[in-house]
Design a protein around this motif. Structure first.
Motif, short mmCIF file in Angstrom:
data_model
loop_
_atom_site.label_atom_id
_atom_site.label_comp_id
_atom_site.label_asym_id
_atom_site.label_seq_id
_atom_site.Cartn_x
_atom_site.Cartn_y
_atom_site.Cartn_z
N ASP A 292 0.85 -1.24 0.05
CA ASP A 292 0.06 0.08 -0.17
C ASP A 292 1.06 1.16 0.05
OD1 ASP A 292 -2.66 1.73 0.51
OD2 ASP A 292 -1.48 2.05 2.36
N LEU A 293 1.86 1.13 0.86
CA LEU A 293 2.57 2.28 1.04
C LEU A 293 3.54 2.88 -0.33
CD1 LEU A 293 3.99 1.71 4.72
CD2 LEU A 293 2.52 3.56 4.02
N THR A 295 2.80 1.65 -3.33
CA THR A 295 1.68 2.08 -4.28
C THR A 295 1.23 3.67 -4.27
OG1 THR A 295 1.00 0.07 -4.41
CG2 THR A 295 -0.71 1.71 -5.19
N ARG A 296 1.03 3.98 -3.17
CA ARG A 296 0.83 5.60 -3.02
C ARG A 296 1.84 6.52 -3.12
NH1 ARG A 296 -0.93 5.34 3.42
NH2 ARG A 296 -0.72 7.40 3.09
N MET A 297 3.06 5.82 -3.19
CA MET A 297 4.20 6.74 -3.63
C MET A 297 4.48 6.48 -5.25
SD MET A 297 6.83 6.26 -0.41
CE MET A 297 7.81 7.93 -0.63
N SER A 300 2.85 0.25 -8.73
CA SER A 300 1.68 -0.69 -8.81
C SER A 300 2.08 -2.09 -8.55
CB SER A 300 1.08 -0.68 -9.97
OG SER A 300 2.13 -0.87 -11.00
N HIS A 317 6.17 9.84 -5.69
CA HIS A 317 5.32 11.13 -5.02
C HIS A 317 5.72 11.01 -3.44
CE1 HIS A 317 3.24 11.16 -8.70
NE2 HIS A 317 2.67 9.84 -8.46
N LEU A 319 4.48 11.25 0.65
CA LEU A 319 3.73 10.38 1.44
C LEU A 319 3.50 11.05 2.64
CD1 LEU A 319 2.26 7.48 1.46
CD2 LEU A 319 4.49 6.77 2.73
N ALA A 321 1.85 9.87 6.13
CA ALA A 321 1.45 8.52 6.70
C ALA A 321 2.20 8.34 8.32
CB ALA A 321 2.36 7.27 5.66
N SER A 344 6.83 15.01 2.12
CA SER A 344 6.38 13.79 2.86
C SER A 344 6.34 14.09 4.41
CB SER A 344 7.09 12.61 2.78
OG SER A 344 7.14 12.33 1.25
#
Length: 446
Positions: A292-293, A295-297, A300, A317, A319, A321, A344
């Motif tokens: 998840d982490l 993928t958010r950055m 895929s 990108h 983050l 979190a 971030s």
């Protein structure tokens, strides 16, 4: 800051997107829990595909010092090459006098004193200088309230001596585990061997790294223990283990998903693809949250028959979190964040100040020394990406600082990592694995 500038390792820079299949060594957390449970079992058991690193070898040697038989075995059907692919654990009478070297391994310094309290004799604990600074007082106080006799000269830290009497009454104990979930796991693992079992009640701030306690609970249950935990609908922050015999089992250790972090980061940083073999569909390991982490950055991923396939998009990108439950992932995430296209904010990780080093201060100092803009907050880091340059990245005897430096080195020429050998704590031959990662013709095997 430790280590010699003579031991600088030039971090390789990627010239192309990585394209690799990686085999990650076994989980340190699972290996060391499995060893303790096997040592306390009523019959022999096997720990297969264990991590063989400094921390796990210290655990095995510590148990041997207490009288436990641990033999190397080789099972050609396992598909794992190298020395022995399993440890056969032969429970015996726990005894002393013994000297246990914990190194700087949190699991060893916290999990073995409860085991030593069950020994018949005196057990001394010592370790690296940094181990004297790491918190263990909550375990000491808890064991004393449960009937153990421990000498630490009032320090609440190592070195210490446990005077085992062959058993421990057990019962209910209150612990402040806000600085380490290992305080809870340490008591739960030995709890089945206490005469009354154990009830651990946490008081204080939120417990960090809760997935590690869930791992402890799952492994205890698999070994035949009766455990009540908050996630089962019980009282919040209360865990109970009933007294009873543990089963000798044949345990196959999962890959260490937290150690997959730098390899997945390499795909993100270079816009390439990395497949991590044997990624479990279901696991209690905190490292599973990397899917998840990262993928958010900007990446895929998908689970395939071979493992986890992770692909970078060519952009990184920032983050926002809360990493309270997965603090051990922070160094590599911070390294990736320093290369991102936006700021971030990593929070919930104040407890990282008492890990192998003060990880927050170390990350800020070392990334900033390469031209970065990282500031510490009360419970985390703010990272504003800036163009970075080469330089020496100090590791402070911390394996995760070294892997973070390697990630930055993929995109920044001239990064030199001081004492990269510290990665042997959990990831043997990391430099070799990392170099193989950049050779697209090579399958990377840990």
């Amino acid at each position: 800051m430790t280590g010699s500038l003579d031991s600088l390792w030039p971090a390789p820079t990627a010239t192309d997107p990585v394209d690799a299949v990686v085999t990650i060594p076994g989980s340190k957390s699972a290996t060391n829990r499995a060893l303790v449970l096997a040592a306390l079992a009523a019959e022999p058991g096997f720990v297969r595909r264990p991590l063989r690193s400094r921390d796990s070898l210290l655990m095995a040697d510590g148990l041997r010092a207490l009288g436990i038989g641990i033999e190397d075995t080789l099972n050609s059907s396992s598909g794992v090459s190298g020395g022995g692919d399993a440890w056969r654990v032969l429970p015996d009478q726990l005894n002393g006098p013994a000297l246990v070297d914990v190194g700087n391994a949190g699991t060893v310094m916290r999990f073995l004193p409860p085991v030593a309290a069950l020994a018949d004799g005196t057990v001394q604990f010592d370790g690296d200088p940094r181990s004297y600074e790491r918190p263990i007082g909550a375990v000491i106080d808890a064991l004393r309230s449960l009937g153990a006799r421990i000498e630490d000269e009032g320090r609440g830290t190592l070195p210490l001596t446990v005077h085992g009497t062959g058993g421990l009454v057990g019962g209910t104990v209150t612990v402040d585990a806000s600085s380490s979930s290992q305080f809870v796991s340490a008591l739960l693992l030995s709890g089945p061997r206490f005469q009354q079992g154990v009830e651990v009640r946490h008081v204080g701030g939120p417990v960090p790294s809760l997935p590690h306690i869930r791992m402890t609970v799952e492994m205890l249950r698999a070994a035949g223990a009766q455990v009540d935990a908050p996630e089962d609908g019980g009282e919040p922050d209360v865990w109970r283990v009933a007294p009873g015999a543990l089963l000798g089992r044949d345990i196959v250790v999962e890959p260490d998903l937290s150690n997959a972090a730098p390899f997945l980061a390499a795909a993100l940083v270079t816009g390439g693809t990395v497949v991590v073999r044997d990624w479990p569909e279901r696991t209690s390991q905190p490292g599973d949250q990397l899917r998840d982490l990262f993928t958010r950055m900007g990446g895929s991923c998908e689970l395939t028959h071979e493992g986890l396939r992770f692909t970078g998009s060519g952009r990184i990108h920032g983050l926002e979190a809360d990493l309270h439950e997965v603090g051990e992932l922070t160094p590599v995430i911070a390294a990736v964040a320093a290369l991102a296209d936006s700021p971030s904010h990593l929070s919930g990780i104040a407890h990282l100040r008492v890990h192998e080093t003060d990880r927050l201060a170390a990350l800020a100092a070392e990334i900033n020394a390469l031209g970065g803009d990282v500031t510490e907050t009360a419970d985390g880091l703010r990272i504003n990406p800036r163009p970075l340059h080469g330089g020496v990245f100090h590791t402070y005897e911390d394996h995760r600082l070294a892997t973070a430096a390697a990630v930055i080195g993929l995109a920044v020429k001239g990064v030199q990592v001081e004492n990269v050998a510290t990665t042997a704590k959990t990831l043997p031959d990391f430099p070799g694995l990392w170099s193989a990662l950049l050779d697209s013709t090579t399958t990377v095997k840990g």
